[in-house]
Each structure stands twice: as structure tokens, then as C-alpha cells.
Design a protein around this motif. Structure first.
Motif, mmCIF file in Angstrom:
data_model
loop_
_atom_site.group_PDB
_atom_site.id
_atom_site.type_symbol
_atom_site.label_atom_id
_atom_site.label_comp_id
_atom_site.label_asym_id
_atom_site.label_seq_id
_atom_site.Cartn_x
_atom_site.Cartn_y
_atom_site.Cartn_z
ATOM 1 N N MET A 1 33.947 -8.053 103.256
ATOM 2 C CA MET A 1 34.083 -6.779 102.540
ATOM 3 C C MET A 1 34.123 -5.606 103.512
ATOM 4 O O MET A 1 34.927 -4.675 103.352
ATOM 5 C CB MET A 1 32.932 -6.624 101.548
ATOM 6 C CG MET A 1 33.000 -7.605 100.388
ATOM 7 S SD MET A 1 31.732 -7.337 99.120
ATOM 8 C CE MET A 1 30.255 -7.855 99.994
ATOM 9 N N LEU A 2 33.287 -5.637 104.534
ATOM 10 C CA LEU A 2 33.277 -4.560 105.514
ATOM 11 C C LEU A 2 34.578 -4.515 106.307
ATOM 12 O O LEU A 2 35.030 -3.443 106.703
ATOM 13 C CB LEU A 2 32.089 -4.719 106.463
ATOM 14 C CG LEU A 2 30.735 -4.233 105.949
ATOM 15 C CD1 LEU A 2 29.636 -4.603 106.926
ATOM 16 C CD2 LEU A 2 30.756 -2.727 105.729
ATOM 17 N N ARG A 3 35.179 -5.679 106.541
ATOM 18 C CA ARG A 3 36.424 -5.702 107.306
ATOM 19 C C ARG A 3 37.525 -4.971 106.555
ATOM 20 O O ARG A 3 38.311 -4.227 107.153
ATOM 21 C CB ARG A 3 36.850 -7.142 107.586
ATOM 22 C CG ARG A 3 38.004 -7.255 108.604
ATOM 23 C CD ARG A 3 38.373 -8.702 108.881
ATOM 24 N NE ARG A 3 37.198 -9.478 109.173
ATOM 25 C CZ ARG A 3 36.765 -10.493 108.416
ATOM 26 N NH1 ARG A 3 37.436 -10.842 107.336
ATOM 27 N NH2 ARG A 3 35.673 -11.154 108.726
ATOM 28 N N ALA A 4 37.580 -5.146 105.245
ATOM 29 C CA ALA A 4 38.581 -4.437 104.452
ATOM 30 C C ALA A 4 38.356 -2.930 104.528
ATOM 31 O O ALA A 4 39.304 -2.150 104.673
ATOM 32 C CB ALA A 4 38.533 -4.913 103.003
ATOM 33 N N ASP A 5 37.083 -2.505 104.447
ATOM 34 C CA ASP A 5 36.775 -1.080 104.553
ATOM 35 C C ASP A 5 37.129 -0.547 105.936
ATOM 36 O O ASP A 5 37.712 0.536 106.078
ATOM 37 C CB ASP A 5 35.288 -0.839 104.288
ATOM 38 C CG ASP A 5 34.899 -1.123 102.846
ATOM 39 O OD1 ASP A 5 35.801 -1.241 101.995
ATOM 40 O OD2 ASP A 5 33.684 -1.225 102.575
#
Length: 332
Positions: free
Chosen positions: A226-230
Motif C-alpha cells: 500500500m505504501l509503495r502505491a502512495d
């Protein structure tokens, strides 16, 4: 007739998906240390590559950090050739430089893999990182106080490097290795408490599992995704800000050692974007990534947001940031 063991099927399926996405004529090179994870990956590539009409090869790196390492690398290469992989390359490297032994070994290893991939281009290098490795990476990032990009962990793909096993836990991959009849070699460094990753693997993660219950590794890996997408979105926006702060000048048209940035666009931007731009500028100027900390970036940021005529900011690598005539300049 029964099919393969579920663990073997899971590893082969992960490899099959990656091979299907490779351009035609691409050689799939497995980075193999001889450990259970990379051997399982090698076994799956050896099985799947001919079926996908792909060439499957491997590379093993001798870091020279242990007695008998050259013989060990040769033995791993023999196993890989026995699986039917071709080409199989053995590269000896010299480990040294800043950032500690783990970082130095990683740099040397990637230089060697880059060279082998270039020799067999077009080529992709398949790495055997698992879900558990991803969880360890996130915890290490948390311990360093890193930002979202570091906490987003390892990407499934990064240039020529692919990680087919990131969604599989280590137990599944090691069961697959055993069921393939492969005998792994365990690097003693993986259990050496002098290394941070080893302490996370053998102490920190088990302690979290005991305290908070099972599923910690899966939760950390899910958080990384999820953090990678952000982080990808923020990096795209920061790229636009970087271009605006450079006045539209291309990256190649810069005054050494680093870019000059207009203060106006930076001051008007959100802090999350501005600090990304400042870090990128400092790295472009020559600051070593391993030495450039969040504190350094905050001090550069003060030249934008809290400037009262203060002097320059000294940065790692002999770089100096200063503000003059509405611009941030990076110089030696």
C-alpha cells in the motif's frame, strides 16, 4: 497421476507468471546463492523456462568473505548446471566501501549481476526474496526512521530485476526446495547477530509474533504494498515539482556539481513533495545516499521555509547547499 506438491506448484506458478510477461528472446537469469530460497527459484525456472520458450540461466556471486567461498560458488554453479540452466556464470567480487559490510556486499553483488545481465542482454535477473524478506525490509526501514519509499519495501520489479516470490512466505519456498530434491547451503552470515537483518529475522519478528500474534510478516508486507502505491504517486508529483523548480531545464543541462532550484515553486509546494525534490537534488549533486539523512534534508528545507539569511548547509560527500538570489545552489 498426482501433480507436484502444493509448495512446488506455488513457486512454479509464480515463476510462470513472470516468464510470461518477459519480452521475446529475454534470458531469465536466477541470482542463486545456494540457499533454499534461491535454489527453489532456480529449480522452478529450470522447469518453467523451456515450457515458456525462454532461455533460463543463473549467476552466483562469490563475495570472498569466507574461507572456501570460491569452491562453494563453484559447487553451486555445478548444481545449477545440473538443473539444465544455461548460461551459468560465477562472479568473484571485492567487498568494500562505505556503509558497513551488508551494504558493501550488496553493492558488489549488484554490480556483478548488472555485468552478467549486460553480457546476455536482453536479460532479466530473478531474485528469490520472499514475503518474509519483505517484512524484514519494512522493519529495518522503521528502525532507521525512513520515509514512505523505504517503508514500501522491495518492488516486484525494478528495471531488469524481478522478484517472483514476494507473495510467498519463506516456509512455502523452503518446502518447495526440499520437495524438488535440492540440498541448500545456509550462509552462516544469515544467522550472525552482528548483522541487523539477522537480528530482525531471528529475534525481532519472532518477538512480534509472540507479542501480537501470528500474521505479522503478512501484515508488514501488505503495508509495504500500500505504501509503495502512495510513494509512486508522490514521486510522480515530486518529479513535476523538480522540473518546475529547475525552470524547465533538462537534467543534463545543469551546473556542476548539482542543480540550481528556484525557491518560489518549492516554497509553494507541500512539504511531502518539497523534501523529495531537495533529497533528489542533493543526491544529484553527489551526496552519498547512505549518508544523506532526514536531518540533512530538513536543514536544506529550512533554507526554503525558514530562511533568515543563514549561511550554507554542509552535506555528506563534501557538498554544500546555500541560498542566493532566490535559488538553492549545490556546490563543493
Amino acid at each position: 497421476m498426482s501433480g507436484p506438491h502444493p509448495a512446488v506448484a506455488a513457486v512454479r506458478s509464480a515463476v510462470r507468471r513472470v516468464l510470461a510477461d518477459l519480452p521475446a528472446e529475454t534470458t531469465a537469469l536466477v541470482a542463486c546463492s545456494g540457499g533454499a530460497d534461491s535454489l527453489a527459484l532456480a529449480g522452478a525456472v529450470a522447469f518453467e523456462a523451456p515450457r515458456a520458450r525462454r532461455r533460463g540461466g543463473a549467476v552466483t556471486v562469490d563475495h570472498g568473505l569466507q574461507e572456501g567461498s570460491a569452491a562453494r560458488a563453484g559447487a553451486v554453479a555445478d548444481v545449477l548446471r545440473g538443473l539444465g540452466l544455461d548460461p551459468v556464470s560465477v562472479r568473484a567480487v571485492r567487498v568494500g566501501g562505505p556503509g558497513g559490510p551488508e551494504a558493501a556486499a550488496r553493492r558488489a553483488r549488484y554490480r556483478a549481476m548488472d555485468a552478467v545481465a549486460a553480457e546476455h542482454a536482453p536479460a532479466a535477473v530473478l531474485l528469490a526474496h520472499t514475503l518474509d524478506d519483505q517484512a524484514e525490509t519494512v522493519l529495518l526501514g522503521l528502525a532507521r526512521g525512513s520515509g514512505a519509499r523505504s517503508l514500501s519495501g522491495m518492488s516486484p520489479s525494478n528495471g531488469p530485476y524481478l522478484r517472483p516470490l514476494l507473495d510467498l512466505d519463506r516456509a512455502t519456498v523452503r518446502t518447495a526446495c526440499e520437495r524438488m530434491g535440492l540440498v541448500p547451503w545456509e550462509d552462516p552470515h544469515n544467522a550472525d547477530p552482528r548483522y541487523a537483518r539477522s537480528r530482525v529475522r531471528h529475534e525481532a519478528l519472532p518477538a512480534l509474533e509472540r507479542t501480537l500474534g501470528p500474521g505479522i510478516a503478512e501484515a508488514l508486507a501488505r503495508t509495504a504494498t500500500m505504501l509503495r502505491a502512495d510513494a509512486d504517486t508522490l514521486d510522480d508529483l515530486a518529479g513535476e515539482l523538480y522540473t518546475a523548480a529547475r525552470g524547465g531545464q533538462p537534467e543534463t543541462d545543469r551546473t556542476p556539481p548539482g542543480p540550481e532550484l528556484l525557491v518560489g515553486p518549492l516554497a509553494a509546494a507541500a512539504a511531502s513533495l518539497r523534501t523529495r525534490v531537495l533529497r533528489r537534488a542533493a543526491l544529484t549533486a553527489g551526496c552519498p545516499a547512505s549518508a544523506l539523512t532526514a536531518r540533512h534534508v530538513r536543514e536544506i528545507d529550512r533554507l526554503v521555509t525558514e530562511w533568515r539569511g543563514q549561511a550554507h548547509i554542509d552535506l555528506p560527500g563534501g557538498i554544500r547547499a546555500r541560498r542566493a538570489a532566490g535559488r538553492l545552489r549545490f556546490e563543493r
